[in-house]
Design an enzyme around this catalytic site. Structure first.
Site, PDB file in Angstrom:
ATOM      1  N   VAL A 498       0.817  -1.211   0.000  1.00 27.47           N
ATOM      2  CA  VAL A 498       0.000   0.000   0.000  1.00 27.47           C
ATOM      3  C   VAL A 498       0.858   1.272   0.000  1.00 27.47           C
ATOM      4  O   VAL A 498       2.050   1.233   0.265  1.00 27.47           O
ATOM      5  CB  VAL A 498      -0.964   0.014   1.207  1.00 27.47           C
ATOM      6  CG1 VAL A 498      -1.902  -1.168   1.136  1.00 27.47           C
ATOM      7  CG2 VAL A 498      -0.192  -0.015   2.528  1.00 27.47           C
ATOM      8  N   GLU A 499       0.189   2.402  -0.291  1.00 28.98           N
ATOM      9  CA  GLU A 499       0.807   3.740  -0.336  1.00 28.98           C
ATOM     10  C   GLU A 499       2.061   3.773  -1.199  1.00 28.98           C
ATOM     11  O   GLU A 499       3.105   4.300  -0.812  1.00 28.98           O
ATOM     12  CB  GLU A 499       1.101   4.250   1.089  1.00 28.98           C
ATOM     13  CG  GLU A 499      -0.160   4.582   1.863  1.00 28.98           C
ATOM     14  CD  GLU A 499       0.110   5.291   3.179  1.00 28.98           C
ATOM     15  OE1 GLU A 499       1.251   5.730   3.398  1.00 28.98           O
ATOM     16  OE2 GLU A 499      -0.814   5.409   3.992  1.00 28.98           O
ATOM     17  N   GLY A 500       1.943   3.202  -2.385  1.00 30.42           N
ATOM     18  CA  GLY A 500       3.074   3.118  -3.309  1.00 30.42           C
ATOM     19  C   GLY A 500       3.767   1.793  -3.141  1.00 30.42           C
ATOM     20  O   GLY A 500       4.588   1.618  -2.242  1.00 30.42           O
TER      21      GLY A 500
END
Length: 821
Positions: A498-500
């Site tokens: 997640v988040e990149g």
């Protein structure tokens, strides 16, 4: 004498470069060197070299000449070779601030500016929150029941979170929030790690990238006054919907739309938006009452302006918005954290649902990347630190308690290798987490460091979880209430993704963003190149260009001179034990800046697509950054002697990793002439940095498998009340109990060695030792009690089959059939 004069001239010129005395001083120095070389009849080649050097330096001082003959043509060429940047790339580059990453790009980092920052601390209110509500939540939660028995967070836990301010850690006090520091938020999540990922994410996500932060930074006053008190009180549970089936890491490709149009709202015709969206992977969506939504806003009829396509926009939708489908769940790997899809078709809502109102229409991506530069610093790096701390605490205890062939596991060299690695990586992760988060509290928005620690903290946390799993063996494989390893091992891929996603972060973001954002000159040159050529622009470009040239020459000289002298000419700004590490990191900072410049100049726009090369360049920057954080952390802790083997392991590991990344760059560099030249400058006498030695790793294990302050510092912040819902605390308590009984066990071992009693195990050994008078009645009872406690650690869980069947088969038709061709 000729040799001495030659060496003196070289040394003098090197000093002028390293001291950055300026172009005029260097011109004078090179001219004097040329005259001296003529007078001393030095080597003709050397004289010619000095003459050319003096001439070039002199011409470079003639600003009008160099501007017209060099800077102006180069400006035209630079405009052509500059890779085109999309608006989203520009916004990503502009996001955040430049912090220590800028010093590392300078080639000569100011260490005092880093180490002089005092270590972070919690204020009284933050300590009270952690000691009070956070501790109570840890007591209430049972990760095994949440993940296995229920597969959902029970209502009483959710209500406790809502009622006690957990969803308002980032919200200012004027709106009823807790307004915790970023460091305090991280410490809260470290302690909550005992509750499992489900409850931790319930707390973390609303305080990270989402409606709360977007409202605080970009909301209208009316939006803030309405929503922030509701979020603070727990009346609203927020989520943020960005990811779509065809837009994951490339979030700017979202197909979801909002079309400005007229429609009916509460009985009146208004100008609003018709939304169509299909989102997935949305954390907390199943229970969210307020949905943050990202979509692309269009205004084909120009009802709000002259723009057709505004681009990514963010809005807030209440859960009961007519037409929105929400509530179904995905089933993520590992812990049962709440995650699911959200859909909407032809949903009409007012324009004031846009966060920040119509003034922020089309500015959603800028809002998100600016928030991400802070939010990405906290939640996921803290998760990596929690994985590491828990793995270290449990594994150091278990390897001291468990024996094979009559020998404690910690004494096997095959175990010591991963055990030392866990300690070293854990130290790196914790140092990077604490001090990068501290920069946020000091007002920074560290975009590049946040990408570095998101990637490396989660990857290192994953390695610690893998090592813990391997060392524990069957103890970790068998799931159940006694297992303190498996849940983290299973859940860590979520943090990786997640988040990149980490692959994206390493290959595209760390160096791709850092090369322009953190470099002292490149961003300014790119900004100038966007302008039309004029006398004023050329003058400004000339100034930046020649500063850049001087910077590159200085870094080349610094790299070579430090390499040839073993970095001994570097100053030591800190503790004497760290002197060589300060020196090597300064050397490698210059080397990194040099290779970054050479690569951007020689590869130009092709570098943007050479992901493997970019990833290794990012590794250079990352290892420098992480090593810097290790040094800062050790200095801030007062340089405790006991911690030094762990610090030494961490720094030797990171420097060796830097060397390996550099080797990979050189081996695969497309321009072989430049590759050999770079290697000659950076490693002229070979690559001699070794990974941590076996001897050092044994020292590390000796430190962390004792009840030591070093072990306590390495695992600080965890919830360690020994209870049925905390198997990690239990194994640690039994470990500490074993240390207290060591004098008694030593007497028994000595009796066996002297053949006073036979070599037995467990209760049989205790019995014969007592009968032989080796131990007293009290000591016998102590050892029996400990043996009982030890077996609760050694044993694994087993179940009645009915306890494991979530949905029984009612008839044979439901039983899967083997497809035999």
């Amino acid at each position: 004498m000729t040799l001495l004069i030659t060496l003196f001239i070289i040394a003098a010129l090197v000093v002028l470069v390293l001291k950055e005395t300026g172009l005029q001083a260097f011109t004078i120095g090179s001219a004097i060197s040329f005259v001296v070389s003529l007078a001393a009849s030095l080597n003709p080649v050397f004289i010619i070299f000095l003459g050319i050097l003096a001439l070039i330096s002199a011409l470079s001082n003639m600003k009008s000449l160099r501007q017209n003959k060099l800077s102006k043509p180069f400006f035209a060429m630079f405009k052509k070779m500059l890779p085109p940047l999309s608006e989203t790339e520009k916004e990503a580059i502009d996001a955040g601030t430049v912090w220590w990453d800028g010093e590392l790009f300078s080639g000569d980092p100011d260490w005092n500016s880093l180490t002089s920052i005092e270590k972070p601390d919690l204020n009284k209110a933050e300590k009270d929150f952690i000691d009070g509500p956070v501790t109570e939540l840890c007591r209430m939660a049972d990760a095994w029941k949440v993940n296995h028995d229920w597969n959902v967070i029970p209502d009483h836990i959710i209500q406790y979170v809502r009622d006690n301010g957990f969803l308002s850690m980032i919200i200012p006090k004027q709106y009823g929030g807790l307004a915790l520091s970023a460091f305090a938020q991280s410490e809260v999540l470290i302690k909550l790690s005992n509750t499992g990922a489900a409850i931790t994410y319930l707390v973390a996500v609303p305080n990270s990238l989402g409606p709360g932060e977007l409202l605080i930074k970009y909301g209208t006053e009316e939006q803030k006054d309405f929503y922030l008190p509701r979020l603070s009180s727990g009346k609203e549970i927020p989520c943020f919907a960005l990811t779509a089936p065809l837009a994951g890491s490339d979030a700017t490709s979202i197909p979801d739309t909002g079309v400005v149009c007229k429609g009916m709202w509460e009985g009146k015709e208004i100008i609003g938006m018709k939304l169509n969206f299909n989102k997935r992977y949305i954390t907390l969506a199943p229970i969210a009452t307020l949905v943050g939504l990202a979509f692309k806003l269009q205004d084909p009829d120009h009802l709000i302006g002259e723009v057709d396509d505004y681009g990514i926009t963010c809005a807030l939708l209440p859960r009961d918005t007519e037409g929105m489908k929400i509530g179904r769940r995905h089933l993520p790997i590992g812990d049962a954290f709440l995650n699911g899809p959200i859909e909407g078709e032809d949903i009409f809502v007012p324009l004031d649902y846009i966060i920040g109102g119509t003034d922020m229409a089309g500015k959603g991506w800028r809002m998100l990347v600016n928030c991400l530069s802070v939010g990405r610093c906290i939640t996921l790096p803290t998760g990596g630190a929690a994985f590491a701390k828990r793995a270290i605490l449990g594994t150091t205890a278990y390897t001291s308690l468990r024996k094979q062939f009559g020998v404690q596991l910690k004494n096997f060299e095959g175990i010591q290798k991963p055990l030392a690695r866990m300690a070293g990586l854990g130290y790196i992760v914790n140092a990077a987490r604490i001090h990068t988060i501290q920069s946020v509290d000091n007002g920074e928005k560290p975009a590049v460091p946040s990408a570095i620690i998101k990637y490396h903290c989660t990857e290192m946390g994953r390695q610690c979880a893998i090592d813990a799993m391997d060392i524990h063996g069957g103890k970790a494989v068998m799931k159940g209430p006694k297992n303190y390893v498996a849940a983290g091992y299973e859940s860590v891929p979520v943090a990786i993704t997640v988040e990149g996603a980490n692959i994206l972060t390493r290959n595209l973001m760390i160096f791709g963003q850092g090369a322009t954002r953190s470099h002292p000159y490149v961003l300014k040159e790119m900004e100038l190149a966007q302008q039309q050529s004029s006398d004023e622009v050329i003058v400004e470009f000339d100034d930046v260009l020649f500063k850049h040239i001087g910077y590159s020459i200085t870094n080349a000289v610094r790299s070579l001179s430090f390499a040839l002298t073993g970095s001994r000419i570097a100053s030591n700004p800190g503790n004497q034990k760290l002197a060589s590490y300060y020196a090597h990191l300064t050397r490698f900072s210059a080397a990194f800046a040099l290779i970054a410049d050479v690569s951007m100049l020689s590869l130009q726009s092709k570098l943007k697509f050479m992901e493997m090369l970019s990833a290794r360049m990012g590794d250079l920057l990352s290892n420098l950054y992480l090593a810097s954080m290790v040094i800062k952390h050790y200095e801030n802790e007062g340089c405790p002697e006991e911690d030094f083997p762990i610090v030494q392991w961490a720094l030797e590991y990171l420097i060796h990793e830097y060397q390996e990344a550099f080797s990979g760059i050189i081996e695969n560099y497309p321009n072989r002439i430049l590759a050999h030249g770079l290697k000659l400058v950076v490693f002229p006498i070979g690559m001699h940095f070794s990974p941590p030695s076996d001897k050092l790793e044994t020292k590390v294990v000796e430190v962390i498998t004792q009840d030591s302050e070093a072990r306590d510092r390495l695992t600080a912040g965890l919830f360690l009340e020994d209870a049925d819902n905390n198997p990690l605390a239990h194994v640690n308590a039994v470990f500490l109990e074993s240390l207290g009984l060591e004098p008694i066990n030593a007497k028994v071992r000595q009796a066996v060695k002297e053949k006073l009693i036979p070599k037995l195990q467990g209760l049989e050994l205790i019995k014969v030792a007592h009968e032989a008078g080796v131990i007293s009645d009290t000591e016998e009872n102590q050892l029996k009690g400990f043996d009982e406690h030890l077996m609760t650690v050694i044993h694994v869980d087993d179940f009645d089959e009915l306890d494991l069947i979530r949905k029984p088969c009612e008839d044979d038709s439901q039983v899967p059939k083997t497809n035999v061709a």
